[in-house]
Design a protein around this motif. Structure first.
Motif, PDB file in Angstrom:
ATOM      1  N   GLY A  91       1.814   2.318   3.822  1.00 23.99           N
ATOM      2  CA  GLY A  91       1.473   2.267   2.405  1.00 23.99           C
ATOM      3  C   GLY A  91       0.005   2.448   2.111  1.00 23.99           C
ATOM      4  N   MET A  92      -0.854   1.675   2.756  1.00 26.34           N
ATOM      5  CA  MET A  92      -2.276   1.772   2.471  1.00 26.34           C
ATOM      6  C   MET A  92      -2.859   3.073   2.984  1.00 26.34           C
ATOM      7  SD  MET A  92      -4.124  -1.910   2.803  1.00 26.34           S
ATOM      8  CE  MET A  92      -5.635  -1.111   2.296  1.00 26.34           C
ATOM      9  N   VAL A  93      -2.295   3.584   4.086  1.00 25.29           N
ATOM     10  CA  VAL A  93      -2.803   4.833   4.643  1.00 25.29           C
ATOM     11  C   VAL A  93      -2.627   5.962   3.641  1.00 25.29           C
ATOM     12  CG1 VAL A  93      -2.533   6.524   6.468  1.00 25.29           C
ATOM     13  CG2 VAL A  93      -2.394   4.096   7.005  1.00 25.29           C
ATOM     14  N   THR A  94      -1.422   6.085   3.091  1.00 26.95           N
ATOM     15  CA  THR A  94      -1.166   7.171   2.145  1.00 26.95           C
ATOM     16  C   THR A  94      -1.904   6.939   0.831  1.00 26.95           C
ATOM     17  OG1 THR A  94       0.853   6.035   1.448  1.00 26.95           O
ATOM     18  CG2 THR A  94       1.078   7.724   3.134  1.00 26.95           C
ATOM     19  N   LYS A  95      -2.117   5.674   0.465  1.00 26.86           N
ATOM     20  CA  LYS A  95      -2.811   5.371  -0.782  1.00 26.86           C
ATOM     21  C   LYS A  95      -4.296   5.663  -0.688  1.00 26.86           C
ATOM     22  CE  LYS A  95      -3.897   1.527  -3.897  1.00 26.86           C
ATOM     23  NZ  LYS A  95      -3.726   0.093  -4.162  1.00 26.86           N
ATOM     24  N   ALA A  96      -4.903   5.290   0.430  1.00 26.05           N
ATOM     25  CA  ALA A  96      -6.367   5.326   0.524  1.00 26.05           C
ATOM     26  C   ALA A  96      -6.918   6.532   1.254  1.00 26.05           C
ATOM     27  CB  ALA A  96      -6.866   4.058   1.208  1.00 26.05           C
ATOM     28  N   ARG A  97      -6.097   7.262   1.970  1.00 23.35           N
ATOM     29  CA  ARG A  97      -6.601   8.297   2.874  1.00 23.35           C
ATOM     30  C   ARG A  97      -7.526   9.287   2.181  1.00 23.35           C
ATOM     31  NH1 ARG A  97      -8.956  11.015   5.475  1.00 23.35           N
ATOM     32  NH2 ARG A  97      -8.424  12.357   7.208  1.00 23.35           N
ATOM     33  N   MET A  98      -7.185   9.712   0.977  1.00 22.45           N
ATOM     34  CA  MET A  98      -7.999  10.715   0.298  1.00 22.45           C
ATOM     35  C   MET A  98      -8.663  10.191  -0.976  1.00 22.45           C
ATOM     36  SD  MET A  98      -8.050  13.349   2.118  1.00 22.45           S
ATOM     37  CE  MET A  98      -7.181  14.059   3.509  1.00 22.45           C
ATOM     38  N   GLY A  99      -8.602   8.891  -1.194  1.00 26.00           N
ATOM     39  CA  GLY A  99      -9.203   8.370  -2.405  1.00 26.00           C
ATOM     40  C   GLY A  99      -9.571   6.911  -2.246  1.00 26.00           C
ATOM     41  N   PRO A 100     -10.107   6.308  -3.301  1.00 30.38           N
ATOM     42  CA  PRO A 100     -10.593   4.927  -3.222  1.00 30.38           C
ATOM     43  C   PRO A 100      -9.468   3.917  -3.126  1.00 30.38           C
ATOM     44  CG  PRO A 100     -10.707   5.723  -5.482  1.00 30.38           C
ATOM     45  CD  PRO A 100     -10.310   6.899  -4.640  1.00 30.38           C
ATOM     46  N   VAL A 101      -9.763   2.811  -2.475  1.00 23.70           N
ATOM     47  CA  VAL A 101      -8.794   1.725  -2.386  1.00 23.70           C
ATOM     48  C   VAL A 101      -8.567   1.100  -3.760  1.00 23.70           C
ATOM     49  CG1 VAL A 101      -8.483  -0.631  -1.511  1.00 23.70           C
ATOM     50  CG2 VAL A 101      -9.174   1.182   0.039  1.00 23.70           C
ATOM     51  N   HIS A 102      -9.637   0.929  -4.512  1.00 25.35           N
ATOM     52  CA  HIS A 102      -9.536   0.326  -5.836  1.00 25.35           C
ATOM     53  C   HIS A 102     -10.407   1.129  -6.778  1.00 25.35           C
ATOM     54  CE1 HIS A 102      -9.586  -2.671  -9.075  1.00 25.35           C
ATOM     55  NE2 HIS A 102     -10.900  -2.564  -9.077  1.00 25.35           N
ATOM     56  N   ARG A 103      -9.801   1.987  -7.565  1.00 26.05           N
ATOM     57  CA  ARG A 103     -10.583   2.839  -8.457  1.00 26.05           C
ATOM     58  C   ARG A 103     -11.142   2.021  -9.616  1.00 26.05           C
ATOM     59  NH1 ARG A 103      -9.874   8.501  -8.390  1.00 26.05           N
ATOM     60  NH2 ARG A 103     -11.667   9.370  -9.461  1.00 26.05           N
ATOM     61  N   LEU A 104     -12.377   2.298  -9.983  1.00 29.39           N
ATOM     62  CA  LEU A 104     -12.991   1.612 -11.103  1.00 29.39           C
ATOM     63  C   LEU A 104     -12.461   2.156 -12.420  1.00 29.39           C
ATOM     64  CD1 LEU A 104     -16.754   1.558  -9.980  1.00 29.39           C
ATOM     65  CD2 LEU A 104     -15.024  -0.202  -9.628  1.00 29.39           C
ATOM     66  N   THR A 105     -12.289   1.281 -13.384  1.00 28.65           N
ATOM     67  CA  THR A 105     -11.955   1.714 -14.734  1.00 28.65           C
ATOM     68  C   THR A 105     -13.219   2.221 -15.415  1.00 28.65           C
ATOM     69  OG1 THR A 105     -12.391  -0.448 -15.719  1.00 28.65           O
ATOM     70  CG2 THR A 105     -10.159  -0.053 -14.836  1.00 28.65           C
ATOM     71  N   GLN A 106     -13.052   2.936 -16.526  1.00 26.73           N
ATOM     72  CA  GLN A 106     -14.218   3.429 -17.255  1.00 26.73           C
ATOM     73  C   GLN A 106     -15.088   2.270 -17.739  1.00 26.73           C
ATOM     74  OE1 GLN A 106     -15.431   6.613 -17.713  1.00 26.73           O
ATOM     75  NE2 GLN A 106     -13.870   7.032 -16.147  1.00 26.73           N
ATOM     76  N   SER A 107     -14.452   1.165 -18.130  1.00 23.45           N
ATOM     77  CA  SER A 107     -15.235   0.015 -18.587  1.00 23.45           C
ATOM     78  C   SER A 107     -16.004  -0.616 -17.428  1.00 23.45           C
ATOM     79  CB  SER A 107     -14.319  -1.027 -19.238  1.00 23.45           C
ATOM     80  OG  SER A 107     -13.348  -1.509 -18.329  1.00 23.45           O
ATOM     81  N   GLU A 108     -15.426  -0.617 -16.229  1.00 23.42           N
ATOM     82  CA  GLU A 108     -16.132  -1.151 -15.061  1.00 23.42           C
ATOM     83  C   GLU A 108     -17.304  -0.258 -14.690  1.00 23.42           C
ATOM     84  OE1 GLU A 108     -12.538  -3.531 -12.702  1.00 23.42           O
ATOM     85  OE2 GLU A 108     -12.788  -1.362 -12.412  1.00 23.42           O
TER      86      GLU A 108
END
Length: 553
Positions: A529-546
């Motif tokens: 799960g985490m491999v496919t989620k994070a492999r090409m992108g961030p683990v926790h994407r920031l929101t525009q407000s963040e």
């Protein structure tokens, strides 16, 4: 920044060690089994069998301050990084509380930022994390994550070697990692993934070699035609993407230092502005060697406009202008430049001096400190006081540079693209980590060591893109990460190898395609799960407000 005296620090360290000795029967246990990378400054542990279960549903976190950056970090660890295998079996006995105390809510991120922290994990199911700054607290969160173990047979988490007491601080203030998007374009999402990996290993500078002779992939409002020199119209970085990258890096306590390499490596600029490139037939087939035309007044108008615009996107105080691989005889071949040098009675070195002085003045106008490779200094250019020199050459040159009072960064020891770093041959490519591990910014340096700020690992990308980046970089880069963070005495390769192999597995669980160092088995989450989620992108994407909150904090 809150400073701690050497006496106070020694007293604190002594208390931790004495406390650890009392906790395990008046004997300080050498923590052989606990796997931490980079290794902290001081570690005290209990026995291996002293373990307590941990239930993610009953894990609470409280903080003494409300910080957008720290809140992002807490969410990142609590939702994903602490518990990569999901919630597991719910055990009422697994209730834990993490109490974070931060002495200052200052969000500024500079070379002087205090990243120290202390961590105490007790047998009463309580964890205390104390730091002077939010960035020290973030470093402590990563260390804490490495103490949490997944127990496959029980389908639950646990922390062992209790009680654990750690006091930690980095050895060097500049622990950089260079990425090269001028030779291969990395999608912005993948750069966020790279930042994840740097945060996991306590790097604190992303040196972004953002353009080169092969591609100019940064959008410019001042010079819209510049991206004519990009690999492809889609292989470019917008201002919004750059701002997200800068904010995401800051959420890990990582500064982003851009590099716009001039006057060499300028061919991509020449796609949009051919009149800015020197005419030197000898180097016509070597695009890395084509230089800017220093006799053209518009060259300086262009650079001033470009640097002013880019300085607004990269808030860090340092701005890298390259300066490497300048073949001075190229300028001697251009009749226009020959005439200009003759008019001003310049040698080629004096011509380079003129160019570097103009660039320094441009950066001073936008409150930036210039960072360059060692080539201008090697050529005989008198660099301005305060210039930071990054050395890709050797320790002998480093010694001479710091003897003159310049601050320096060491990079030559950690060129991750090389099969034979520093000329040392090893049997397997992965084992080059041992050469990197033996390297040290102080190797060969006899005096003025205080002028070495730290160093950088460099992943030049002539043969690397987002598909093979992780496997080339990790776990080999752990050697540089530990050398720049951990005490100078932590040099045992036999101790490091099992820790690095475990760290490689930990990163794979987090979606990083890290290579193994030896035969082993790495248990991954169900369906990776985490491999496919994070492999090409961030683990926790920031929101525009963040993003906005971080950039305007």
């Amino acid at each position: 920044m809150m400073m701690v005296s050497n006496f106070t620090k020694l007293l604190l360290i002594s208390c931790v060690l004495i406390g650890a000795a009392i906790m395990v029967g008046a004997q300080v246990i050498q923590p052989v089994g606990i796997q931490l990378t980079p290794w902290p400054e001081v570690v005290g542990t209990g026995p291996e069998h002293s373990c307590l279960a941990l239930n993610p549903h009953l894990f609470t976190v409280s903080s003494s301050i409300n910080s957008a950056i720290l809140n992002v970090a807490i969410q990142r660890y609590q939702s994903t990084l602490f518990f990569p295998f999901g919630n597991g079996t719910q055990t009422p006995s697994g209730a834990w509380s993490l109490v974070i105390t931060v002495n200052s809510g200052d969000t500024s991120l500079t070379l002087e930022t205090d990243e120290s922290y202390s961590l105490s994990v007790k047998t009463t199911n309580t964890i205390t994390l104390t730091a002077n700054t939010i960035y020290g607290a973030i470093r402590g969160l990563e260390t804490l994550s490495q103490t949490i173990q997944w127990v496959q047979s029980a389908n639950t988490y646990q922390i062992c070697y209790l009680p654990i007491s750690i006091i930690d601080a980095p050895r060097f203030p500049w622990r950089g990692f260079l990425i090269d998007t001028g030779r291969h374009y990395y999608p912005a999402d993948f750069i966020l993934h790279i930042i994840d990996t740097l945060g996991y290993n306590k790097f604190n500078v992303l040196h972004w070699h953002i353009v080169d002779a092969q591609s100019f992939g940064v959008e410019s409002n001042t010079f819209p035609n510049l991206t004519m020199g990009a690999f492809n119209p889609v292989a470019t970085y917008s201002h919004a993407e750059i701002q997200e990258i800068v904010a995401y890096a800051q959420s890990y306590g990582i500064r982003v230092v851009p590099e716009f390499d001039v006057p060499a490596h300028a061919d991509a600029i020449g796609t949009a502005f051919p009149h800015l490139i020197a005419n030197c037939p000898t180097y016509a087939d070597d695009i890395n060697s084509l230089l800017l035309n220093i006799a053209n007044d518009y060259t300086y108008t262009f650079l001033n406009g470009l640097f002013t615009e880019m300085a607004s996107l990269f808030p860090d105080h340092y701005f890298h202008t390259g300066g490497d691989e300048v073949h001075l005889d190229c300028w001697s071949e251009d009749p226009t430049i020959q005439a200009w040098m003759k008019q001003h009675k310049y040698t080629t070195v004096q011509a380079e001096q003129y160019f570097e002085t103009q660039v320094t003045d441009m950066l001073l106008q936008v409150n930036k400190t210039k960072l360059v490779w060692n080539d201008p200094w090697t050529n005989g250019v008198k660099l301005a006081e305060g210039t930071v020199i990054e050395v890709w050459d050797n320790s002998e040159i480093t010694q001479k540079i710091i003897n003159e009072g310049f601050r320096a960064l060491v990079s030559f020891a950690w060129y991750l693209d090389e099969q034979m770093p520093s000329g040392v041959s090893v049997g397997e490519f992965e084992n080059t980590w041992q050469t990197f591990y033996k390297a040290d910014p102080y190797n060969g340096i006899k005096k003025n060591q205080q002028n070495i700020l730290g160093g950088e690992a460099c992943m030049w990308s002539e043969q690397v893109n987002q598909m093979n980046f992780d496997t080339r970089v990790y776990p080999r880069a752990l050697a540089a990460a530990e050398r720049l963070w951990s005490p100078a005495s932590i040099t045992d390769i036999n101790n490091a190898q099992p820790r690095f192999d475990q760290r490689s597995c930990d990163m794979k669980i987090r979606g990083v395609a890290s290579s193994p160092l030896q035969p082993s088995f790495c248990l991954l989450p169900p369906n990776n799960g985490m491999v496919t989620k994070a492999r090409m992108g961030p683990v926790h994407r920031l929101t525009q407000s963040e993003i906005k909150a971080i950039l305007t904090a």
